[in-house]
Design a protein around this motif. Sequence first.
Motif, PDB file in Angstrom:
ATOM      1  N   SER A  38      46.646 178.525   4.816  1.00  0.00           N
ATOM      2  CA  SER A  38      46.572 178.897   6.258  1.00  0.00           C
ATOM      3  C   SER A  38      44.984 179.119   6.385  1.00  0.00           C
ATOM      4  O   SER A  38      44.450 178.619   7.583  1.00  0.00           O
ATOM      5  N   SER A  61      42.573 176.593   8.725  1.00  0.00           N
ATOM      6  CA  SER A  61      41.300 177.070   9.552  1.00  0.00           C
ATOM      7  C   SER A  61      40.066 176.635   9.507  1.00  0.00           C
ATOM      8  O   SER A  61      39.341 176.281  10.320  1.00  0.00           O
ATOM      9  N   TYR A 107      52.269 186.863  16.059  1.00  0.00           N
ATOM     10  CA  TYR A 107      51.464 186.353  14.843  1.00  0.00           C
ATOM     11  C   TYR A 107      52.059 186.980  13.545  1.00  0.00           C
ATOM     12  O   TYR A 107      51.831 186.092  12.439  1.00  0.00           O
ATOM     13  N   ASP A 144      52.155 181.378  12.218  1.00  0.00           N
ATOM     14  CA  ASP A 144      50.939 181.217  11.498  1.00  0.00           C
ATOM     15  C   ASP A 144      49.840 180.808  12.513  1.00  0.00           C
ATOM     16  O   ASP A 144      49.984 179.875  13.178  1.00  0.00           O
ATOM     17  N   ARG A 145      48.415 181.657  12.559  1.00  0.00           N
ATOM     18  CA  ARG A 145      47.524 181.423  13.390  1.00  0.00           C
ATOM     19  C   ARG A 145      46.974 179.951  13.173  1.00  0.00           C
ATOM     20  O   ARG A 145      46.412 179.412  13.870  1.00  0.00           O
ATOM     21  N   THR A 166      44.522 179.640  19.487  1.00  0.00           N
ATOM     22  CA  THR A 166      44.736 180.895  19.872  1.00  0.00           C
ATOM     23  C   THR A 166      44.314 181.313  21.355  1.00  0.00           C
ATOM     24  O   THR A 166      44.917 182.329  21.914  1.00  0.00           O
ATOM     25  N   LYS A 216      46.758 183.250  23.838  1.00  0.00           N
ATOM     26  CA  LYS A 216      46.364 184.174  24.802  1.00  0.00           C
ATOM     27  C   LYS A 216      46.556 183.835  26.181  1.00  0.00           C
ATOM     28  O   LYS A 216      47.319 184.912  27.067  1.00  0.00           O
TER      29      LYS A 216
END
Length: 175
Positions: free
Chosen positions: A67, A71, A150, A154-155, A160, A164
Motif C-alpha cells: 500500500s 502511494s 479506512y 485501503d487508502r 482521499t 472527503k
Amino acid sequence: MFRRTIATQICRCRLYSTSGPEIRDALLARVKEAMKAKDTSTSTTLRSILAEINAADKTSDSKISSSAVISILRKATARRQDAAEQYTQASRPDLAEKELREVNLLSEFLPPLLSEADIDSNIRDALTTLGLNPPVNDRKVLGQLFKQFYSKVDRALVDTEVVKKRAEIIAAGSP
C-alpha cells in the motif's frame, strides 16, 4: 570469480526488499527488461522509483507495505504530471512530453482507483456500522466515519479528496 558472484548476490538481497513483492518484483523485472533493451529513459525512471521505495524502507523499522509502495508510485506520478503542466506553460513541449511518457510508464503499475459509486457504498456501510443516520455535521463523528471507512478500504485505492467530499455530502443527508 566466486567472490564476485557472492558479493553480487548479497548486494541484490540488500538493495531490494521483498515486502510488497508483486509491485516490487514487477518494477524490478521491468527495469531488467529496459536495461537489456538499452532503454535508458525507462530504466532511469523505474530505478528512481525503486530508490524512493528503498529510502522509505530505511526510514521505517520494517519493510513498507505494498500500500505504501502504491502511494509512492501515485505521488511520483502526480509530481511528473505537475511538472509536465509547468513545462507546457513554459513552452517546453519536449520536456512536457518526456514527463508524460514517465507518467504513462508509472501508471502501468498502479491499480485503478475505486469509483465514486464504490466509495459511496462503503461510506454508507460505515455509517450503518456506526449506527448513524444523516445528517451528521459533527467533525468528531466524521472522524469516526473516516476511521471506519479506512478500516475497510485501503487508502492507496482511493483518492482521499474524493472520499472527503463524498463523505461530507452523504453525511449531510444529500444523495
